[in-house]
Design an enzyme around this catalytic site. Sequence first.
Site, PDB file in Angstrom:
ATOM      1  N   ASP A  66      18.594 -11.264  12.026  1.00 55.75           N
ATOM      2  CA  ASP A  66      17.321 -11.784  12.529  1.00 55.75           C
ATOM      3  C   ASP A  66      17.125 -13.257  12.175  1.00 55.75           C
ATOM      4  OD1 ASP A  66      16.215  -9.419  13.688  1.00 55.75           O
ATOM      5  OD2 ASP A  66      15.972  -8.639  11.659  1.00 55.75           O
ATOM      6  N   LYS A  81       9.984  -3.217  22.384  1.00 55.86           N
ATOM      7  CA  LYS A  81      11.166  -3.810  23.020  1.00 55.86           C
ATOM      8  C   LYS A  81      11.414  -3.214  24.420  1.00 55.86           C
ATOM      9  CE  LYS A  81      13.208  -4.870  18.513  1.00 55.86           C
ATOM     10  NZ  LYS A  81      14.387  -5.370  17.810  1.00 55.86           N
ATOM     11  N   ASN A 117      25.784  -8.530   7.175  1.00 57.24           N
ATOM     12  CA  ASN A 117      25.227  -7.269   6.670  1.00 57.24           C
ATOM     13  C   ASN A 117      26.320  -6.201   6.602  1.00 57.24           C
ATOM     14  OD1 ASN A 117      25.279  -5.746   9.279  1.00 57.24           O
ATOM     15  ND2 ASN A 117      23.953  -7.437   9.879  1.00 57.24           N
ATOM     16  N   LYS A 164       9.271   0.136  17.684  1.00 61.48           N
ATOM     17  CA  LYS A 164      10.326  -0.704  18.278  1.00 61.48           C
ATOM     18  C   LYS A 164      10.594  -0.300  19.724  1.00 61.48           C
ATOM     19  CE  LYS A 164      12.508  -1.765  13.881  1.00 61.48           C
ATOM     20  NZ  LYS A 164      13.569  -1.490  12.934  1.00 61.48           N
ATOM     21  N   LYS A 209      32.029 -28.058   2.326  1.00 66.85           N
ATOM     22  CA  LYS A 209      31.740 -26.964   1.401  1.00 66.85           C
ATOM     23  C   LYS A 209      30.609 -27.384   0.451  1.00 66.85           C
ATOM     24  CE  LYS A 209      33.756 -24.260  -2.242  1.00 66.85           C
ATOM     25  NZ  LYS A 209      34.650 -24.355  -3.363  1.00 66.85           N
ATOM     26  N   PHE A 237      18.713   1.039  18.398  1.00 65.85           N
ATOM     27  CA  PHE A 237      18.757   1.779  17.134  1.00 65.85           C
ATOM     28  C   PHE A 237      17.647   1.238  16.238  1.00 65.85           C
ATOM     29  CE2 PHE A 237      22.527   4.489  16.622  1.00 65.85           C
ATOM     30  CZ  PHE A 237      23.118   4.273  17.861  1.00 65.85           C
TER      31      PHE A 237
HETATM   32  N1  CTP Z   1      18.189  -6.113  17.460  1.00 67.25           N
HETATM   33  C1  CTP Z   1      18.513  -7.170  18.273  1.00 67.25           C
HETATM   34  N2  CTP Z   1      18.325  -8.449  17.831  1.00 67.25           N
HETATM   35  C2  CTP Z   1      17.836  -8.693  16.600  1.00 67.25           C
HETATM   36  C3  CTP Z   1      17.508  -7.596  15.743  1.00 67.25           C
HETATM   37  C4  CTP Z   1      17.716  -6.329  16.207  1.00 67.25           C
HETATM   38  O1  CTP Z   1      18.955  -6.964  19.391  1.00 67.25           O
HETATM   39  N3  CTP Z   1      17.654  -9.926  16.162  1.00 67.25           N
HETATM   40  C5  CTP Z   1      18.352  -4.741  17.959  1.00 67.25           C
HETATM   41  C6  CTP Z   1      19.351  -3.906  17.189  1.00 67.25           C
HETATM   42  O2  CTP Z   1      20.606  -3.958  17.805  1.00 67.25           O
HETATM   43  C7  CTP Z   1      18.745  -2.511  17.262  1.00 67.25           C
HETATM   44  C8  CTP Z   1      17.265  -2.769  17.372  1.00 67.25           C
HETATM   45  O3  CTP Z   1      17.118  -4.110  17.833  1.00 67.25           O
HETATM   46  O4  CTP Z   1      19.156  -1.819  18.418  1.00 67.25           O
HETATM   47  C9  CTP Z   1      16.486  -2.576  16.111  1.00 67.25           C
HETATM   48  O5  CTP Z   1      17.098  -3.274  15.052  1.00 67.25           O
HETATM   49  P1  CTP Z   1      16.514  -3.205  13.577  1.00 67.25           P
HETATM   50  O6  CTP Z   1      17.353  -4.096  12.705  1.00 67.25           O
HETATM   51  O7  CTP Z   1      16.309  -1.790  13.190  1.00 67.25           O
HETATM   52  O8  CTP Z   1      15.057  -3.798  13.768  1.00 67.25           O
HETATM   53  P2  CTP Z   1      14.437  -5.214  13.906  1.00 67.25           P
HETATM   54  O9  CTP Z   1      13.901  -5.350  15.291  1.00 67.25           O
HETATM   55  O10 CTP Z   1      15.372  -6.296  13.452  1.00 67.25           O
HETATM   56  O11 CTP Z   1      13.193  -5.095  12.921  1.00 67.25           O
HETATM   57  P3  CTP Z   1      13.204  -4.961  11.303  1.00 67.25           P
HETATM   58  O12 CTP Z   1      14.471  -5.665  10.822  1.00 67.25           O
HETATM   59  O13 CTP Z   1      11.975  -5.658  10.899  1.00 67.25           O
HETATM   60  O14 CTP Z   1      13.191  -3.507  10.994  1.00 67.25           O
END
Ligand code: CTP
Length: 396
Positions: A278, A340, A209, A336, A288, A322
């Site tokens: 995620d 969490k 990303n 969140k 490859k 975040f």
């Molecule tokens: N985070 C994490 N592990 C993941 C996804 C996110 O530890 N697999 C943590 C990120 O570091 C951040 C927080 O969770 O501090 C929220 O991340 P974000 O990408 O905003 O949210 P998600 O929980 O992934 O939900 P969504 O993508 O559906 O918004």
Amino acid sequence: MKKNKCVVVGVTGGIAVYKALDVVSLLRKNNVDVRVIMTKSATEFIAPVTFQAISQNLVATDMFSEPKAWEIQHISLAKIADVFLVAPATANIIGKVANGIADDLLSTTIMATKAKVIFAPAMNTNMYNNPIVQENISKLKSLGYEFMDPDSGRLACGDEGSGKLPQPNDILQKVMCELYDKKDLMGKKVIVTAGPTRTDVDPVRFISNRSTGKMGYAIATEARDRGAKVLLISGPTNEEKPYGVEVIDVITNQEMLDVILKEYDDADIVIKAAAVADYKAKEYSCQKIKKGDKDLEIELIRDNDILMTLGQKKKNQILVGFAAESQNVIENANGKLKKKNLDYILANDITLKDTGFASTDNKVTIITRRGQEISLHKMSKREVARNLFEVILEKR
Ligand code: CTP
């Protein structure tokens, strides 16, 4: 108006003198008032006028030169210093200070100052490793003088080994950290995650990303300056490693989870600024993937939610996350925070221009466990970090 901090830079005679010019320039760019003292040998390498132009102050070289003011120079310079930096520091100046010799302007000023003195040594590797030099360094360290470790590599004389002047940017960071007034995280262990994670698809392709790691790196640097012991767990980024911070590089979600779990139990504050993937590729192709005539589908499967795991295992740690959102920012971030088991969450609207990913600025709302919402205006990521620690330390 707040008075600028003052750093007196003692420049001694070694080939690394030219790098001290960079250090002075970097300090000036950070609004530090720089006063340079050069030893006689240093002036053999570079003329004082060069340091004068870069520091924008007169350069002191001689105890007995025509006084520019009524003050006794070595006393006034000793008093004005918030931090005293010796860069490059030769074996000679280290030896003199360690043995109480004050026979020129620099050594007398060091003797007279109550400011923190930082030595950035630079000399031939055999000189640096000489037990006499090492004993002098140990003695000075035990008396509260600070030493930076020299860098290793090819020295000017052609030898290989340690003895190179530390990087000017590292010297800058060491000094800026020393100048920082707030040491309210002293004794605390702070873990910060930063940057993206990746999932490999085949030997040449991965999915990742847009995170650059800037926010996490700014948080780690702020925590360091406030006196914390900082561990930065970093996904792949182009950011320069902050001096004085332990950095562990990781690539995948699983690697980040493994490292953080090992370090989690005795952490005081954990801040998850990383943009963790995620999903991961269901299958990794060792060869490859060749193009075919049809479209390609890559199956992705759910990966760990690291922050969720940390929330479940939380004991006394303060846990901060975040929330990168493009709609219903506060509502989603609140969700969140609760799901969490966090203490704070920083809500980011990623649709805003000039903030968020890749930008040096950010605009966030800090939401606390108690339901307070603190909306910050657009500011540098370093200022966001500063505000975050203020909120945490005020236990809001
Ligand atoms: N985070 C994490 N592990 C993941 C996804 C996110 O530890 N697999 C943590 C990120 O570091 C951040 C927080 O969770 O501090 C929220 O991340 P974000 O990408 O905003 O949210 P998600 O929980 O992934 O939900 P969504 O993508 O559906 O918004």
